[in-house]
Scaffold this motif. Structure first.
Motif, mmCIF file in Angstrom:
data_model
loop_
_atom_site.group_PDB
_atom_site.id
_atom_site.type_symbol
_atom_site.label_atom_id
_atom_site.label_comp_id
_atom_site.label_asym_id
_atom_site.label_seq_id
_atom_site.Cartn_x
_atom_site.Cartn_y
_atom_site.Cartn_z
ATOM 1 N N THR A 283 -4.177 -0.584 -51.152
ATOM 2 C CA THR A 283 -3.286 -0.391 -52.293
ATOM 3 C C THR A 283 -1.990 -1.171 -52.103
ATOM 4 O OG1 THR A 283 -2.045 1.531 -51.458
ATOM 5 C CG2 THR A 283 -4.198 1.949 -52.461
ATOM 6 N N TYR A 325 -3.070 12.915 -64.692
ATOM 7 C CA TYR A 325 -2.676 11.532 -64.395
ATOM 8 C C TYR A 325 -3.555 10.889 -63.334
ATOM 9 C CZ TYR A 325 -0.407 12.952 -60.015
ATOM 10 O OH TYR A 325 -0.170 13.425 -58.757
ATOM 11 N N MET A 326 -4.172 11.693 -62.456
ATOM 12 C CA MET A 326 -5.040 11.134 -61.418
ATOM 13 C C MET A 326 -6.416 10.739 -61.957
ATOM 14 S SD MET A 326 -3.477 10.867 -58.514
ATOM 15 C CE MET A 326 -4.912 10.606 -57.491
ATOM 16 N N PHE A 329 -7.670 7.210 -61.857
ATOM 17 C CA PHE A 329 -7.933 6.686 -60.510
ATOM 18 C C PHE A 329 -9.192 7.325 -59.920
ATOM 19 C CE2 PHE A 329 -3.339 6.516 -61.293
ATOM 20 C CZ PHE A 329 -3.176 5.148 -61.248
ATOM 21 N N TRP A 330 -9.375 8.632 -60.154
ATOM 22 C CA TRP A 330 -10.626 9.272 -59.729
ATOM 23 C C TRP A 330 -11.823 8.483 -60.243
ATOM 24 C CZ3 TRP A 330 -8.871 14.604 -61.974
ATOM 25 C CH2 TRP A 330 -8.006 15.240 -61.073
ATOM 26 N N THR A 345 -0.825 1.741 -58.262
ATOM 27 C CA THR A 345 -1.695 2.870 -57.960
ATOM 28 C C THR A 345 -1.205 4.166 -58.597
ATOM 29 O OG1 THR A 345 -0.415 3.547 -56.029
ATOM 30 C CG2 THR A 345 -2.058 1.813 -55.685
ATOM 31 N N TRP A 346 -1.774 5.266 -58.070
ATOM 32 C CA TRP A 346 -1.367 6.619 -58.435
ATOM 33 C C TRP A 346 0.100 6.894 -58.095
ATOM 34 C CZ3 TRP A 346 -5.649 5.110 -55.709
ATOM 35 C CH2 TRP A 346 -5.543 5.070 -54.314
ATOM 36 N N TYR A 347 0.690 6.031 -57.273
ATOM 37 C CA TYR A 347 2.104 6.232 -56.938
ATOM 38 C C TYR A 347 3.022 5.916 -58.119
ATOM 39 C CZ TYR A 347 0.977 7.249 -52.152
ATOM 40 O OH TYR A 347 0.492 7.861 -51.027
ATOM 41 N N ARG A 349 3.201 7.646 -60.538
ATOM 42 C CA ARG A 349 3.725 8.958 -60.927
ATOM 43 C C ARG A 349 5.114 9.207 -60.355
ATOM 44 N NH1 ARG A 349 2.214 12.364 -64.960
ATOM 45 N NH2 ARG A 349 2.071 14.549 -64.362
ATOM 46 N N ILE A 371 -0.878 14.041 -54.294
ATOM 47 C CA ILE A 371 -1.336 12.741 -53.786
ATOM 48 C C ILE A 371 -1.788 12.854 -52.340
ATOM 49 C CG2 ILE A 371 -0.531 10.440 -53.115
ATOM 50 C CD1 ILE A 371 1.180 10.489 -55.710
#
Length: 472
Positions: A283, A325-326, A329-330, A345-347, A349, A371
């Motif tokens: 990532t 929100y994940m 990405f899942w 990425t998920w970051y 958020r 996370i």
């Protein structure tokens, strides 16, 4: 038990159906409001206890267009997939109801009962703890989860097996258990009691009462969906911005040395990624123009395009905003590719969503733990997670922005928003500092790479990948 607390009894079917449809449409209409929610119904239980019949009857009492049902035979857990990965694609959007007839608990029981490699008690309880944490994360993100176990006494089960139509026998054998085996039945009952304390347990002998209780529980859940937490009670303690972000190194690598080292490392990295038996997720986060794309290009230089997948993450689409929100990405973590690279990425958020106010304070503050749990699940299941923050100075970013504007084939890389984001530079540094402190773990550490000099940054990225893969 939940069934005692709810005091369920037989109701008029027409009235029950009307109440269910009204509650169903009330939920459906929340998707356009601030209190939007969705509902997941996990259904498990003893074979022939009436799970399928109860779900079928529920569908007749509600508007079937807005009740989704996913039916799966239980599967064994695998070393390279988390317990939630087979199911996250089916997490419902706001306003929707999803029945999971077969779910992570069904898989847990099947895996625990597997003859060749059963789960020990510690591992079983660890899975339960992780599952409940995952469900709480869903609830925190507007997806309520209710769980129903359909039970049946041993003698009643045997009687139903005696009377079962021959055409159905093959289907029931697919579940992997011998329901004529009293020892297996007792083991299932013992194991399920470890996790069904927060489930509605329905006795399946009385078919009318069984279907009514199931429907009434769904109705109760729809009428009592939890309210979203909107306020934060604890004062936020801002992390100190580290020197590596404030003043990234300006050391310059010689071009000749860079080319020689790059040639050696790109081949070594591709060999390491290709031969590692685990999943590898790489990532990248960092300020705009920090060199994420250039670093990714060097990572995949010697790989075949069929060996990896690159996901470039932009602002979420409207349909993605209606789910946790994940979720986006899942659903990108598939079994198709063992090498996955994320350009952002998920970051997001705890970075852009925090800084720009797209996420409420309670949401982004809660996200660090969410996370960490997500990444722990991945690394516990044969996944190597390699996380990079590319650190660039504000002055160097300005130089690169202007260079992009001057080069015709690079103008697409620069937008008005890129220039506007520079006004929030300090806010982004504060957000990055919190992120690095709160999500730097032993199982998924951060690598902060100074990227003022592209050559040295690319070499350090490749070296860090080899380090995380434990390749000399």
């Amino acid at each position: 038990m939940l069934e005692q607390q709810l005091q369920l009894s037989v109701q008029d079917e027409d009235q029950l159906s009307l109440d269910l449809i009204e509650a169903q449409y009330t939920l459906k209409n929340t998707r356009d409001r601030n209190n939007a929610k969705s509902l997941v119904i996990l259904v498990s239980g003893i074979e022939l206890a009436g799970k399928g019949e109860a779900v079928k009857q529920l569908r007749e009492w509600v508007d079937p267009r807005y009740l989704r049902v996913k039916a799966d035979t239980p599967r064994l857990f695998t070393e390279k997939q988390t317990f939630w990965q087979p199911y996250t694609r089916f997490i419902p959007a706001e306003g929707q109801i999803q029945v999971m007839f077969g779910n992570w608990y069904s898989d847990l029981l099947t895996t625990a009962m597997h003859v060749s490699k059963p789960l020990d008690e510690t591992m079983f309880e660890s899975y339960i703890e992780s599952m409940r944490a995952f469900e709480q994360d869903l609830k925190n993100n507007h997806v309520d989860v209710i769980k129903v176990w359909f039970d049946l006494p041993w003698k009643a089960l045997q009687k139903r097996l005696d009377n079962m139509d021959v055409s159905e026998q093959r289907w029931h054998k697919l579940h992997g258990l011998d329901w004529r085996n009293k020892k297996q039945y007792d083991t299932v009952q013992k194991l399920r009691q470890k996790f069904t304390d927060d489930w509605l347990v329905i006795e399946g002998e009385n078919e009318v009462l069984r279907d009514q209780q199931f429907a009434q529980y769904i109705l109760h859940a729809l009428k009592n969906l939890p309210k979203h937490k909107t306020t934060v009670r604890t004062k936020w303690k801002q992390a100190v911005v580290p020197e590596s972000l404030l003043n990234p190194s300006t050391d310059i690598m010689d071009a000749i040395a860079y080319k020689a080292e790059l040639k050696k490392l790109t081949q070594k990295v591709s060999d390491a990624l290709r031969t590692d038996s685990r999943n590898v997720i790489i990532t990248f986060e960092g300020m705009d123009a920090a060199g994420k794309g250039g670093a990714i290009k060097r990572i995949v230089k010697k790989l075949d395009p069929r060996e990896y997948e690159i996901h470039t993450i932009a602002a979420p689409e409207k349909f993605e905003l209606r789910r946790p929100y994940m979720w986006r990405f899942w659903t990108k973590l598939t079994e198709t590719h063992e090498i996955t690279i994320f350009d952002r990425t998920w970051y997001g958020r705890v970075l852009v969503e925090r800084v720009e106010g797209f996420a409420k304070q309670v949401e982004w503050q809660r996200a660090y733990e969410e996370i960490n749990r997500f990444e722990k699940d991945l690394t516990d299941n044969q996944t190597v997670l390699i996380k990079f923050w590319l650190a660039i100075s504000k002055d160097e970013q300005e130089i690169r922005f202007k260079a992009r504007e001057a080069v015709p084939h690079k103008r697409f890389k620069i937008t008005a928003d890129d220039w506007r984001n520079r006004e929030r530079w300090d806010d982004y540094l504060n957000a990055a500092a919190d992120m690095l402190v709160r999500t730097n773990t032993e199982y998924a550490p951060w690598y902060v790479i100074a990227s003022n000099d592209k050559y040295s940054a690319r070499i350090q990225v490749l070296q860090s990948i080899l380090k995380q893969l434990k390749v000399d």
